[in-house]
Design a protein around this motif. Structure first.
Motif, PDB file in Angstrom:
ATOM      1  N   VAL A   1      -8.049 -21.048   7.247  1.00 51.19           N
ATOM      2  CA  VAL A   1      -6.469 -21.375   7.036  1.00 51.19           C
ATOM      3  C   VAL A   1      -6.883 -22.615   6.371  1.00 51.19           C
ATOM      4  O   VAL A   1      -7.826 -23.615   6.921  1.00 51.19           O
ATOM      5  CB  VAL A   1      -5.228 -21.178   7.816  1.00 51.19           C
ATOM      6  CG1 VAL A   1      -4.326 -21.839   7.411  1.00 51.19           C
ATOM      7  CG2 VAL A   1      -5.201 -20.567   8.637  1.00 51.19           C
TER       8      VAL A   1
ATOM      9  N   VAL B   1      -6.275 -18.315   3.928  1.00 55.90           N
ATOM     10  CA  VAL B   1      -5.360 -18.186   3.847  1.00 55.90           C
ATOM     11  C   VAL B   1      -4.794 -19.911   2.992  1.00 55.90           C
ATOM     12  O   VAL B   1      -5.585 -20.569   3.491  1.00 55.90           O
ATOM     13  CB  VAL B   1      -4.379 -17.807   4.962  1.00 55.90           C
ATOM     14  CG1 VAL B   1      -3.336 -18.340   4.389  1.00 55.90           C
ATOM     15  CG2 VAL B   1      -5.092 -16.249   5.340  1.00 55.90           C
TER      16      VAL B   1
ATOM     17  N   ALA C   1      -0.117 -17.996   0.816  1.00 51.66           N
ATOM     18  CA  ALA C   1       1.154 -17.812   2.340  1.00 51.66           C
ATOM     19  C   ALA C   1       1.601 -18.892   2.190  1.00 51.66           C
ATOM     20  O   ALA C   1       1.111 -20.784   1.765  1.00 51.66           O
ATOM     21  CB  ALA C   1       0.551 -17.392   3.381  1.00 51.66           C
TER      22      ALA C   1
ATOM     23  N   THR D   1       2.195 -22.382   4.352  1.00 48.86           N
ATOM     24  CA  THR D   1       0.197 -22.960   5.574  1.00 48.86           C
ATOM     25  C   THR D   1       0.800 -24.089   5.665  1.00 48.86           C
ATOM     26  O   THR D   1       0.479 -25.327   6.722  1.00 48.86           O
ATOM     27  CB  THR D   1      -0.751 -23.235   4.818  1.00 48.86           C
ATOM     28  OG1 THR D   1      -0.727 -24.449   3.788  1.00 48.86           O
ATOM     29  CG2 THR D   1      -1.336 -21.381   4.128  1.00 48.86           C
TER      30      THR D   1
ATOM     31  N   LEU E   1      -0.679 -13.954  10.316  1.00 54.80           N
ATOM     32  CA  LEU E   1      -2.037 -13.884  10.148  1.00 54.80           C
ATOM     33  C   LEU E   1      -2.464 -12.860  11.594  1.00 54.80           C
ATOM     34  O   LEU E   1      -3.370 -12.531  10.667  1.00 54.80           O
ATOM     35  CB  LEU E   1      -3.112 -15.181  10.992  1.00 54.80           C
ATOM     36  CG  LEU E   1      -3.004 -16.791  10.336  1.00 54.80           C
ATOM     37  CD1 LEU E   1      -3.252 -17.816  11.014  1.00 54.80           C
ATOM     38  CD2 LEU E   1      -3.766 -16.629   8.954  1.00 54.80           C
TER      39      LEU E   1
END
Ligand code: GDP
Ligand code: CA
Length: 302
Positions: free
Chosen positions: A221, A262, A282, A284, A299
């Protein structure tokens, strides 16, 4: 479902809080120890404590330390003539005193961490990256060599980072069970932590890089949103190390070990396949438990 997360402090802990809320998910968090230092002869493990306190729901307002902590002892140490610029809260001192005592009695850092986390009601397995001593050293553009906490806390990460060293890392061993956990994991997540300061010290320990490269599903991420760190120096450090302060730089920082990254939905222009890594947008931003759970579910859905 077995999930392993690699984590630094605040960013990694925030994601761990979401993963930890998913029923039936067996979570192991491998935490950076390159920030560990001795303050007044007490072993301070900043990132481990951030992860434990966050999972226990007692973390401070900024994400680290203990909520509503007081600094009476720290102030008194200053009155006694000590350098108290690295502030240790009264509640936080309890953890640091007991960790120092445990290590002095021959208990490993991993054993102490596991006992302390369980005592605070943490379900997830919190593992230091190593039981051995690793020290991140910051070499500045002025040629100074700074211990990590001197760079980060005392000088408030103002110096330009020219180079990083992870003292002791190549002679260190992963904590017992850490490499096995990665091998058995259905999913490995690299939290939105500072890549050079929080994750590279873990990767510098022999064993982790190979285990991650061998794993088919490693998802990172990004800690950067619009090329900026939400807090701390990740963007500046990535820039001065030549990676570039953007999602492409995060991919460069992890290279072969990640399969998916991501990024924040506001960076969806970065989506696609970059250097063999699938980049997926996405939401985050995970300042609270609900947003963190949403990202964790996303995830796991990958
Ligand atoms: P530290 O050891 O406390 O510095 O913590 P980490 O290295 O784990 O995390 C620091 C990074 O977390 C910073 O680069 C922040 O940009 C990132 N971060 C903090 N909160 C969030 C968040 O809500 N979302 C994302 N994507 N990153 C975050
Ligand atoms: Ca840290």
């Amino acid at each position: 479902l077995n999930v392993v997360e690699l984590s630094g402090g605040v960013g990694g802990a925030r994601l761990a809080r979401g993963l930890d809320q998913i029923p039936g998910l067996d979570l192991t968090i491998v935490v950076n120890v390159g920030d560990d230092d001795d303050i007044h002869s007490l072993r301070v493990s900043a990132d481990l404590d951030t992860v434990i306190y966050t999972l226990a729901g007692v973390e401070g307002a900024e994400g680290w330390g203990r909520r509503d902590d007081t600094f009476t002892t720290n102030t008194e140490m200053g009155a006694l003539g000590a350098d108290n610029t690295f502030r240790l809260g009264d509640l936080d001192l309890a953890m640091n005193i007991l960790r120092t005592d445990a290590l002095a009695r021959g208990i490993s850092l991993a054993e102490f961490t596991s006992q302390a986390a369980a005592a605070l009601g943490v379900r997830a397995r919190v593992l230091p990256a190593s039981n051995d001593r690793i020290a991140t050293i910051v070499v500045t553009s002025e040629g100074e060599r700074l211990a990590f906490q001197e760079y980060f806390v005392i000088r408030r990460h103002r110096d330009t980072v020219e180079r990083l060293e992870y003292q002791g890392a190549t002679e260190a061993a992963p904590s017992p069970g850490a490499i096995e956990a990665i091998g058995e994991a259905d999913l490995v997540v690299i939290g939105p932590s500072n890549p050079p300061l929080s994750i590279w010290p873990i990767l510098a320990i022999p064993g982790y890089r190979d285990a991650l490269e061998a794993h088919p599903k490693v998802v990172a991420v990004s800690p950067l949103i619009g090329g900026r760190a939400l807090k701390g120096p990740a963007d500046r450090v990535m820039d001065s190390l030549g990676l570039g302060a953007d999602n492409e730089g995060v991919i460069k920082a992890y290279g072969e070990i990640i399969d998916v990254m991501v990024v924040d939905e506001s960076d969806e222009a970065d989506a696609g396949t970059v250097a063999g890594v699938e980049v997926i947008p996405a939401s985050t931003r995970i300042p609270d438990a609900a947003s963190s759970l949403r990202l964790a579910r996303f995830l796991v859905g990958l």
